[in-house]
Design a protein around this motif. Sequence first.
Motif, short mmCIF file in Angstrom:
data_model
loop_
_atom_site.label_atom_id
_atom_site.label_comp_id
_atom_site.label_asym_id
_atom_site.label_seq_id
_atom_site.Cartn_x
_atom_site.Cartn_y
_atom_site.Cartn_z
N SER A 29 0.83 -1.22 0.00
CA SER A 29 0.00 0.00 0.00
C SER A 29 0.85 1.26 0.00
O SER A 29 0.57 2.21 -0.73
CB SER A 29 -0.90 0.00 1.23
OG SER A 29 -1.70 -1.13 1.25
N PHE B 112 11.89 6.28 9.72
CA PHE B 112 10.89 7.25 10.16
C PHE B 112 9.51 6.63 10.24
O PHE B 112 9.21 5.62 9.60
CB PHE B 112 10.89 8.48 9.24
CG PHE B 112 9.82 8.52 8.19
CD1 PHE B 112 9.89 7.72 7.07
CD2 PHE B 112 8.72 9.35 8.34
CE1 PHE B 112 8.90 7.75 6.10
CE2 PHE B 112 7.72 9.39 7.37
CZ PHE B 112 7.82 8.59 6.25
N ALA C 269 10.10 0.10 2.08
CA ALA C 269 8.80 -0.18 2.71
C ALA C 269 8.66 -1.67 2.99
O ALA C 269 7.54 -2.20 2.99
CB ALA C 269 7.67 0.32 1.81
N MET D 139 5.26 7.74 10.15
CA MET D 139 4.36 8.78 9.66
C MET D 139 4.09 9.82 10.73
O MET D 139 3.87 9.48 11.89
CB MET D 139 3.04 8.14 9.23
CG MET D 139 2.08 9.10 8.62
SD MET D 139 0.39 8.48 8.63
CE MET D 139 -0.08 8.75 10.32
N1 LIG Z 1 5.86 3.56 10.83
C1 LIG Z 1 4.91 4.02 10.03
O1 LIG Z 1 4.47 5.17 10.16
C2 LIG Z 1 4.39 3.12 8.95
C3 LIG Z 1 3.39 3.57 8.10
C4 LIG Z 1 2.95 2.73 7.07
C5 LIG Z 1 3.51 1.46 6.92
N2 LIG Z 1 4.48 1.06 7.79
C6 LIG Z 1 5.12 -0.26 7.63
O2 LIG Z 1 5.64 -0.34 6.31
C7 LIG Z 1 5.54 -1.67 5.85
C8 LIG Z 1 4.77 -1.67 4.52
O3 LIG Z 1 3.43 -1.27 4.77
P1 LIG Z 1 2.31 -1.52 3.65
O4 LIG Z 1 1.04 -1.02 4.18
O5 LIG Z 1 2.79 -1.05 2.32
O6 LIG Z 1 2.30 -3.13 3.66
P2 LIG Z 1 1.55 -4.12 2.70
O7 LIG Z 1 0.60 -3.40 1.82
O8 LIG Z 1 1.04 -5.22 3.54
O9 LIG Z 1 2.76 -4.68 1.81
C9 LIG Z 1 2.63 -5.93 1.24
C10 LIG Z 1 3.57 -6.03 0.04
O10 LIG Z 1 4.92 -6.15 0.46
C11 LIG Z 1 5.60 -6.73 -0.61
N3 LIG Z 1 6.80 -7.41 -0.17
C12 LIG Z 1 6.91 -8.36 0.79
N4 LIG Z 1 8.20 -8.73 0.92
C13 LIG Z 1 8.91 -8.01 0.01
C14 LIG Z 1 10.28 -7.95 -0.33
N5 LIG Z 1 11.21 -8.71 0.28
N6 LIG Z 1 10.66 -7.09 -1.27
C15 LIG Z 1 9.75 -6.30 -1.90
N7 LIG Z 1 8.43 -6.32 -1.63
C16 LIG Z 1 8.03 -7.16 -0.67
C17 LIG Z 1 4.64 -7.73 -1.23
O11 LIG Z 1 4.84 -7.63 -2.63
P3 LIG Z 1 4.44 -8.79 -3.65
O12 LIG Z 1 2.93 -8.86 -3.59
O13 LIG Z 1 4.94 -8.33 -4.96
O14 LIG Z 1 5.08 -10.05 -3.12
C18 LIG Z 1 3.26 -7.23 -0.78
O15 LIG Z 1 2.45 -6.83 -1.85
C19 LIG Z 1 4.86 -2.47 6.97
O16 LIG Z 1 5.85 -3.07 7.77
C20 LIG Z 1 4.15 -1.40 7.77
O17 LIG Z 1 3.93 -1.76 9.11
C21 LIG Z 1 4.93 1.85 8.79
#
Ligand SMILES: NC(=O)c1ccc[n+]([C@@H]2O[C@H](COP(=O)([O-])OP(=O)(O)OC[C@H]3O[C@@H](n4cnc5c(N)ncnc54)[C@H](OP(=O)(O)O)[C@@H]3O)[C@@H](O)[C@H]2O)c1
Length: 345
Positions: free
Chosen positions: A170, A279, A231, A281
Amino acid sequence: MSVPTDATTPTMQAAVLTRFGDADSFQCVPLPRPQPEGDELLIRVAYAGVNPADWKDRRGYLTAFFDIEFPYVIGFDAAGWVEWAPPGSSFQVGDRVVTPSAHGQGKWGSYAQYLVVSPDGVARVPDSLDLRVAATVPVSALTAWQAITRTDRGYLQPGQSVMVHGGAGSVGRFAIQFAKELGADVTASCSAANRSALENLGAHRTVDYRADLPEQLARSHPAGVDLLIDAVGASSLPDIAALVKPGGRVVSIATLNDDGDVPALIADAAGAGIARQVFAMDDADCAADLATIVDAVADGRLQLPAIHEYALADVAAAHRLLENGKAAGKLVLRVSDSASGAAPD
Ligand SMILES: NC(=O)c1ccc[n+]([C@@H]2O[C@H](COP(=O)([O-])OP(=O)(O)OC[C@H]3O[C@@H](n4cnc5c(N)ncnc54)[C@H](OP(=O)(O)O)[C@@H]3O)[C@@H](O)[C@H]2O)c1
């Protein structure tokens, strides 16, 4: 947060945690409605967007960031209606709105029929945009926007190159679109199945994260990229110096479960002339950015992943999918039984 005990306090249905634990830890039971104070709005939640942070919150990983008391209501993203606004507010009762909520400041979150939030974290939703869709936007879009654009984050410039690691997630999907719109050269990592989808979003090329990343990236960027947005997590990027050019930047989005030894990673990167940061959000004063993004979604200028809807009572099933990494697309919880158009009576 303490729970009001006054028997006259109105109640609300909520997915409540009385302990940290697995997806079966939720109980859908009534709780007292939160009471707005000062300039806060009371929002009636139509849909709660579900983020990876939610299962980590359920497991107790956010205790490092704010005090948590049980009963506890998690959830950041919400879309719904203004139920109450103080006199003089720029919001009116019945306005359709979206917010990352004030859960990041320790208030009860969006897995409940009502939440209270400061208006500087609330944006209006255009009539043309379904609240179900709006609920998927705040956390992932604001995180991507801040990572790409902020002067103290990625500060990507037109003509620069960026690799969005985790492009199919996402956050990654928004990051690709923001970077493309800025006029940057965009590479995204994903599994083979998502290549064409991400190229349709605007990635100039994709690399398969199951194969050798530096070798694939070197075909287009032998010296590395200007900016790497991570991400996914620290363990998935063992050697950033093979991906980012000296003088470049790495912005890692805090995952809470795969951030590595942050000071050591920053020091290692600095040794290669790369500025690395981790960082989270920033939800303070996010209303204007959120409004811009939501308008772009409503106009069709930003594409969203497929949305899968669950009733609030089925929150455990949604969380099992999410935690197992099997949630293809974005999950939302239907919190209010009303239609997603006009405000309910
Ligand atoms: N701290 C904050 O403020 C904050 C805010 C937002 C998100 N986050 C963190 O950021 C991360 C991503 O969030 P999100 O909402 O984008 O998660 P998400 O939508 O659940 O991301 C899932 C995607 O990650 C991809 N993925 C998994 N392993 C991968 C790898 N080794 N290399 C490349 N892509 C990979 C997969 O791609 P494929 O389908 O192609 O396999 C899947 O589509 C999470 O850990 C979340 O907790 C933190």
